[in-house]
Design a protein around this motif. Structure first.
Motif, PDB file in Angstrom:
ATOM      1  N   VAL A   1       0.849  -1.180   0.000  1.00 36.14           N
ATOM      2  CA  VAL A   1       0.000   0.000   0.000  1.00 36.14           C
ATOM      3  C   VAL A   1       0.880   1.224   0.000  1.00 36.14           C
ATOM      4  O   VAL A   1       2.030   1.197   0.416  1.00 36.14           O
ATOM      5  CB  VAL A   1      -0.936   0.035   1.233  1.00 36.14           C
ATOM      6  CG1 VAL A   1      -1.906  -1.116   1.192  1.00 36.14           C
ATOM      7  CG2 VAL A   1      -0.113   0.004   2.526  1.00 36.14           C
TER       8      VAL A   1
ATOM      9  N   ASN B   1      -4.976   5.293   1.823  1.00 37.48           N
ATOM     10  CA  ASN B   1      -3.643   4.868   1.389  1.00 37.48           C
ATOM     11  C   ASN B   1      -3.682   3.893   0.218  1.00 37.48           C
ATOM     12  O   ASN B   1      -2.632   3.547  -0.329  1.00 37.48           O
ATOM     13  CB  ASN B   1      -2.880   4.233   2.561  1.00 37.48           C
ATOM     14  CG  ASN B   1      -3.614   3.056   3.159  1.00 37.48           C
ATOM     15  OD1 ASN B   1      -4.811   2.879   2.945  1.00 37.48           O
ATOM     16  ND2 ASN B   1      -2.912   2.247   3.931  1.00 37.48           N
ATOM     17  N   VAL B   2      -4.859   3.410  -0.166  1.00 37.52           N
ATOM     18  CA  VAL B   2      -4.970   2.517  -1.315  1.00 37.52           C
ATOM     19  C   VAL B   2      -5.877   3.080  -2.401  1.00 37.52           C
ATOM     20  O   VAL B   2      -6.027   2.466  -3.452  1.00 37.52           O
ATOM     21  CB  VAL B   2      -5.502   1.125  -0.883  1.00 37.52           C
ATOM     22  CG1 VAL B   2      -4.528   0.453   0.051  1.00 37.52           C
ATOM     23  CG2 VAL B   2      -6.869   1.233  -0.244  1.00 37.52           C
TER      24      VAL B   2
END
Length: 365
Positions: A167, A214-215
């Motif tokens: 990630v 974060n993804v």
């Protein structure tokens, strides 16, 4: 000919090991030249932009600068101590600037085609070369190349061991955009701005931003650029609705007409947009407009089915294309020649270009 061939193709891209890859390819070619074999090294940069893309100037300049550095390195590496030069032919080129290169197969096909044109039969690949920019597709790219008749090898150069993170790092801009997109989607589905929906939507969006920011994005988006695009998108949507309404009226007339006056044709359209989101927006906008349907996107652009001559005229006039460019590149990006003027739209499977739309014809035509 094969892995020992001295006629070598080297895909070019910025990396920490590229300088050593250049040196290796030149040594291999030089060894062949000393043995009396025809030797050549072609350094080829696969373009990830289109000629009329908003970032084309900067990216093209960076590619040109890298190729110039390669030329300097080649002069240094191929020079004998007695100041005589070897018989190694060195060429640099940028390929694919007029095509859509998305998948590893697209990049491999473009390089294989270049190799055939220039009688090259060996490919030396930098271990850290990424044809898709930040997209980690080297292994698939090499696999696609091996399906051609080329001998493919990774340059045996040392590199620092790295581990890819599953990630990306969360950033404030990723969090804000994830929150905003989730909140807007929640309220749109709820269909209400009541206090309960506002509160639960805000909580849901906050949790989504904390868990998935974060993804959600590969890189940190620019809040300023994204805000401007959203504002321009709000201008674009009414325009698109108007174009859809006009096309619906036209199609309704055709359906109700006793003679059903249709003239279906397939067109190849090299749109002046680049990148997954702009291309998707343009293709979907064309599909949403009755009378035209985006059938496929390949290396040569969009394959579009047109139902009538009027639909082809609208496509050739480039209204939707300019509108999409306005959304992603601003007002200056919308000021481009029409597809007809650029000769970027043609009959699929033939060389015949589309006729100039009536509104673009000069008097007397």
């Amino acid at each position: 000919m094969g892995a020992d061939s001295s006629r070598i193709l080297v895909p070019v891209g910025e990396s920490s090991t590229f300088r050593n890859t250049v040196a290796y390819a030149l040594r291999e070619a030089q060894a062949g030249a000393e043995a009396g074999e025809p030797a050549a090294v072609h350094f080829v940069y696969p373009a990830r932009w289109r000629a009329l893309d908003g970032n084309a100037v900067d990216e093209s300049a960076a590619a040109t600068d890298l190729l110039e550095r390669v030329s300097v390195w080649a002069e240094e590496d191929l020079e004998y101590d007695d100041e005589e030069e070897t018989d190694v032919e060195v060429e640099t080129a940028i390929v694919g600037a007029d095509r859509y290169l998305f998948s590893p197969g697209d990049f491999a096909d473009e390089l294989a085609e270049y190799a055939r044109r220039n009688d090259l039969d060996r490919v030396v690949v930098d271990p850290e070369f990424q044809p898709g920019g930040n997209a980690p597709m080297l292994r698939s790219f090499e696999v696609e190349l091996t399906r051609s008749e080329l001998a493919v090898e990774e340059a045996p150069v040392e590199r620092q061991t790295t581990r890819t993170r599953l990630v990306a790092r969360a950033t404030p801009s990723k969090g804000v955009l994830t929150f905003g997109a989730t909140y807007a989607f929640y309220l749109a589905i709820a269909g209400s701005l009541a206090p309960f929906e506002l509160a639960t939507g805000g909580l849901t969006a906050l949790l989504a931003a904390a868990a998935f920011s974060n993804v959600s994005f590969v890189t940190s988006p620019s809040l300023r650029r994204t805000s401007r695009r959203l504002v321009r998108l709000m201008i674009f949507v009414p325009y698109l609705v108007w174009e859809i309404t006009k096309a619906n009226v036209t199609i309704a007339y055709i359906i109700l007409h006793p003679d059903l006056p249709i003239d279906p044709e397939m067109r190849q359209f090299r749109g002046a947009v680049w990148g997954s989101l702009p291309v998707t927006t343009l293709g979907n906008s064309i599909t949403l407009t009755p009378g035209t349907l985006t059938v496929d996107v390949d290396r040569d652009g969009l394959v579009i089915h047109t139902l009538t001559a009027d639909a082809r005229d609208d496509l050739a006039a480039g209204g939707l294309e300019r509108a999409v460019r306005f959304v992603f590149y601003g007002r200056t990006g919308a000021r481009i020649p029409t597809p007809v003027e650029r000769e970027s739209i043609s009959l699929l499977g033939g060389d015949e270009e589309t006729e100039t739309p009536p509104e673009l014809r000069e008097d007397g035509d």
